[in-house]
Scaffold this motif. Structure first.
Motif, mmCIF file in Angstrom:
data_model
loop_
_atom_site.group_PDB
_atom_site.id
_atom_site.type_symbol
_atom_site.label_atom_id
_atom_site.label_comp_id
_atom_site.label_asym_id
_atom_site.label_seq_id
_atom_site.Cartn_x
_atom_site.Cartn_y
_atom_site.Cartn_z
ATOM 1 N N CYS A 165 -0.814 -1.626 -3.069
ATOM 2 C CA CYS A 165 -2.160 -0.540 -3.270
ATOM 3 C C CYS A 165 -3.921 -0.287 -2.815
ATOM 4 O O CYS A 165 -4.194 0.813 -2.584
ATOM 5 C CB CYS A 165 -2.024 -0.806 -4.785
ATOM 6 S SG CYS A 165 -0.516 0.145 -5.160
ATOM 7 N N ASN A 209 -8.403 4.720 2.194
ATOM 8 C CA ASN A 209 -8.260 5.955 2.721
ATOM 9 C C ASN A 209 -10.180 6.343 1.510
ATOM 10 O O ASN A 209 -10.802 7.292 2.391
ATOM 11 C CB ASN A 209 -7.968 6.844 0.720
ATOM 12 C CG ASN A 209 -7.686 8.159 1.182
ATOM 13 O OD1 ASN A 209 -6.895 7.923 2.626
ATOM 14 N ND2 ASN A 209 -7.495 8.607 0.085
ATOM 15 N N VAL A 210 -10.976 6.107 1.222
ATOM 16 C CA VAL A 210 -12.064 5.818 1.101
ATOM 17 C C VAL A 210 -12.615 5.542 2.711
ATOM 18 O O VAL A 210 -14.020 6.189 3.254
ATOM 19 C CB VAL A 210 -12.647 4.509 0.847
ATOM 20 C CG1 VAL A 210 -14.341 4.425 0.657
ATOM 21 C CG2 VAL A 210 -12.473 4.059 -1.389
ATOM 22 N N PRO A 212 -1.019 5.806 -5.697
ATOM 23 C CA PRO A 212 -1.692 3.755 -5.801
ATOM 24 C C PRO A 212 -1.937 3.613 -7.294
ATOM 25 O O PRO A 212 -2.108 2.743 -7.941
ATOM 26 C CB PRO A 212 -2.320 3.456 -4.674
ATOM 27 C CG PRO A 212 -2.363 4.257 -3.693
ATOM 28 C CD PRO A 212 -1.679 6.028 -4.672
ATOM 29 N N VAL A 213 -3.164 4.234 -7.301
ATOM 30 C CA VAL A 213 -3.612 4.107 -8.995
ATOM 31 C C VAL A 213 -2.713 3.791 -10.300
ATOM 32 O O VAL A 213 -2.277 3.474 -10.776
ATOM 33 C CB VAL A 213 -4.874 4.939 -9.472
ATOM 34 C CG1 VAL A 213 -5.189 4.819 -10.539
ATOM 35 C CG2 VAL A 213 -5.877 4.652 -8.364
ATOM 36 N N TYR A 225 -5.234 9.072 -3.284
ATOM 37 C CA TYR A 225 -5.752 8.113 -4.141
ATOM 38 C C TYR A 225 -4.392 7.841 -5.700
ATOM 39 O O TYR A 225 -4.892 6.894 -6.310
ATOM 40 C CB TYR A 225 -6.921 8.143 -4.938
ATOM 41 C CG TYR A 225 -7.883 8.238 -3.422
ATOM 42 C CD1 TYR A 225 -8.243 6.838 -3.079
ATOM 43 C CD2 TYR A 225 -8.946 9.359 -3.163
ATOM 44 C CE1 TYR A 225 -9.035 6.918 -2.437
ATOM 45 C CE2 TYR A 225 -9.858 9.030 -2.458
ATOM 46 C CZ TYR A 225 -10.232 7.710 -2.290
ATOM 47 O OH TYR A 225 -10.579 7.790 -1.114
ATOM 48 N N GLY A 257 -8.174 13.827 -0.059
ATOM 49 C CA GLY A 257 -8.209 12.709 -1.663
ATOM 50 C C GLY A 257 -6.914 12.729 -2.358
ATOM 51 O O GLY A 257 -6.668 12.192 -3.201
ATOM 52 N N CYS A 311 -4.398 0.687 0.330
ATOM 53 C CA CYS A 311 -4.510 2.059 0.367
ATOM 54 C C CYS A 311 -5.645 2.673 -0.401
ATOM 55 O O CYS A 311 -6.181 3.883 0.911
ATOM 56 C CB CYS A 311 -2.926 2.679 -0.536
ATOM 57 S SG CYS A 311 -2.704 4.011 -0.198
ATOM 58 N N ILE A 312 -6.014 2.224 -1.120
ATOM 59 C CA ILE A 312 -7.773 2.916 -1.962
ATOM 60 C C ILE A 312 -8.658 2.408 -0.923
ATOM 61 O O ILE A 312 -9.178 3.404 0.260
ATOM 62 C CB ILE A 312 -7.522 2.445 -2.930
ATOM 63 C CG1 ILE A 312 -6.933 3.063 -4.419
ATOM 64 C CG2 ILE A 312 -8.909 2.387 -3.575
ATOM 65 C CD1 ILE A 312 -6.137 2.632 -5.490
ATOM 66 N N GLN A 340 4.583 7.840 -1.706
ATOM 67 C CA GLN A 340 3.341 7.602 -1.098
ATOM 68 C C GLN A 340 3.460 7.653 0.573
ATOM 69 O O GLN A 340 2.048 8.016 1.332
ATOM 70 C CB GLN A 340 2.708 6.026 -1.240
ATOM 71 C CG GLN A 340 0.913 6.091 -0.405
ATOM 72 C CD GLN A 340 0.329 6.738 -1.182
ATOM 73 O OE1 GLN A 340 0.484 7.705 -2.443
ATOM 74 N NE2 GLN A 340 -0.851 7.006 -0.693
ATOM 75 N N ASP A 366 1.401 10.423 3.616
ATOM 76 C CA ASP A 366 0.958 10.079 4.275
ATOM 77 C C ASP A 366 1.255 10.916 5.694
ATOM 78 O O ASP A 366 0.347 11.392 7.029
ATOM 79 C CB ASP A 366 0.564 8.918 4.557
ATOM 80 C CG ASP A 366 -0.032 8.151 5.451
ATOM 81 O OD1 ASP A 366 -1.612 8.692 5.135
ATOM 82 O OD2 ASP A 366 -0.168 7.824 6.613
#
Length: 522
Positions: free
Chosen positions: A100, A107-108, A195-196, A192, A189, A103-104, A26, A30
């Motif tokens: 995680c 990114n949003v 992390p999920v 995501y 995009g 990170c989400i 991850q 990035d």
């Protein structure tokens, strides 16, 4: 390692560590993505300005370029620097779940905004997440894997960092020619996904057994070891040995605080070694190439800088693959690091001299790509893997999260310093040095190599308990490789404290026994 035991017998440990190496993947994604965004017209139309005189036709203000790249490493510096405090409450897995979530959220923010301030905030938050990803995934691997496979797992750690960078640059290459926002929104995009997946996968693996035992949860730690080790392995002996080492350290010190990293000479030495070892990555000058390679190559008039970025990342991965087959098995870490730093320094010098003599020529661009490929192979194959590995093996058991957190923070700080200052040297709006920047990194590599020669111990193939023993014996760095360890004798953890107390009182009552001897016996 029991006779006849195969790596397949450790399949559950491989699964657990395989899940955790998605964290550096991850981080690499990035880094690969953000370096390419700064050379995309779709991104520069929103956050940059038109500059017909430059090779790209667009440019990014030097200050914006600094902050977009460096705020991530600044956030990583802060989160890894506080890792010891977070680890006390949340453990390794808990802190990775926090990463995680961060990170989400970050990114949003980055995908939803066209405001540069909000973009800065998103970069800082994702830096906080990446600091936890890199610190706690390595701690888990170091504490959960057998000594025989620890080097291999941490080589895989670096492989996935570079593989993530390659995936990021490939995604950028695929979308770079889009003229609108989708050029950079599609790559963002992709952030995501990991992390999920990681959040769900960690439910099925145990917490670090050493962390559990250190927290007084001995039975949970023993069960975690039982899950991680092959069927029939002497789990009780290993758990008791870990407990013995932890209790011995507690007997030699007081309650654990951040200041304990510097209170006694042994811990102070281990802290300095861990910090300096991780910082070797930044000392090699790699961060400006990793963070700005597409922009750097574009401004150097290299044809198709995005495709060439993919080539650089691929060569770096090839080096790690070769390293996992050959060097992990046969090579010595100190020697590998010294050779790697020397080679990288010389390549940086040749790149700078070549560009200085013939800037902007097509042949110069070809030479730059070839030499930079060799540089990335040398860095990935001989520096990055072993810098993190050496830094992770230096801390003591009781101070591991504090010391490695500080070491990671120092590594991220110098990475931030490099990414923050690099635009002043390579951006046409400022000094416009371009590849001449290598003049700075040649002496840096040489100094780092000299430090490794004189101060860094060789710890290949040693258990963490053996490393503790050698530091307590105050061995000089040159004697670590051939030292024969006595080892901790596994004992019942319920009676360990009483035995240590009685032994300590008995030894102190003997006038012929010095404190250094007592420490060595403990």
């Amino acid at each position: 390692m029991a006779n006849g035991e195969k790596w397949t017998d450790h399949w559950r440990c491989f699964v657990a560590c395989g899940i955790l190496v998605l964290s550096p993947f991850q981080y690499g994604v990035d880094f690969g993505l953000i370096g390419g965004l700064q050379a995309m017209v779709g991104f520069l139309k929103i956050f940059g300005y038109e500059a017909p005189s430059t090779a790209l036709g667009w440019n990014l203000d030097t200050m914006r370029q600094q902050l977009i790249s460096s705020l991530m490493t600044l956030g990583a510096f802060i989160s890894s620097g506080t890792a010891g405090f977070a680890a006390i409450k949340f453990g390794r897995k808990g802190c990775l779940w926090v990463a995680c979530g961060l990170c989400i959220v970050s990114n949003v923010i980055m995908m939803a905004t066209e405001n540069i301030g909000a973009l800065y905030a998103g970069r800082f938050l994702i830096g906080l997440a990446n600091g936890y990803f890199m610190t706690f995934s390595q701690l888990y691997i170091q504490e959960s894997s057998p000594a025989r496979y620890r080097g291999l797992f941490l080589t895989a750690f670096q492989f996935f960092t570079s593989f993530g960078t390659l995936i990021g640059t490939i995604i950028d290459w695929a979308t770079a020619k889009r003229p609108d926002k989708s050029a950079y929104l599609i790559p963002l995009g992709m952030i995501y996904i990991i992390p999920v997946f990681l959040s769900v996968a960690m439910i099925f693996i145990p917490e670090s057994p050493r962390w559990l035992i250190n927290k007084g949860r001995y039975e949970e730690g023993r069960k975690a070891l039982e899950w991680l080790r092959p069927k029939g392995a002497p789990v009780n002996d290993e758990a008791a040995e870990i407990q013995a080492a932890i209790e011995t350290e507690k007997e030699l010190g007081s309650s654990v605080t951040a200041l304990d990293m510097f209170k006694n000479p042994s811990d102070r030495r281990r802290t300095i070694l861990a910090v300096c070892a991780v910082t070797l990555q930044a000392a090699s000058g790699s961060m400006f190439i990793i963070a700005y390679k597409a922009y750097f190559l574009g401004m150097s008039k290299v044809q198709d800088p995005f495709a060439m970025s993919n080539v650089l990342s691929t060569m770096g991965i090839l080096a790690i693959f070769l390293n996992s087959l050959i060097v992990v098995r046969y090579g010595r870490r100190r020697v590998i690091l010294m050779i790697g730093l020397g080679v990288c320094g010389i390549l940086q010098l040749i790149i700078a001299v070549t560009y200085d003599k013939r800037p902007g020529e097509t042949s110069t661009g070809t030479v730059l790509v070839a030499l930079t490929c060799l540089y990335m192979m040398s860095y990935n194959g001989m520096i990055s893997t072993y810098a993190w590995l050496a830094g992770g093996e230096m801390p003591s058991q009781r101070l591991r999260s504090y010391t490695f957190g500080l070491a990671a923070a120092a590594g991220f700080f110098f990475a931030w310093l490099t990414t923050f200052t690099a635009p002043y040297f390579i951006n046409p709006q400022s000094l416009n040095w371009g590849p001449r920047y290598g003049y700075i990194w040649f002496p840096s590599c040489i100094v780092a190599g000299v430090w490794v020669f004189f101060f860094l111990p060789e710890t290949k193939g040693r258990t963490l308990e053996e490393i503790d023993e050698m530091f307590e014996a105050k061995l000089p760095a040159r004697k670590f490789r051939k030292h024969i360890c006595v080892g901790h004798v596994p004992v019942d953890p319920k009676i360990l404290n009483e035995d240590l107390r009685v032994s300590s009182e008995h030894e102190k009552s003997r006038p012929d026994v010095q404190h250094s001897e007592l420490d060595s016996k403990a």
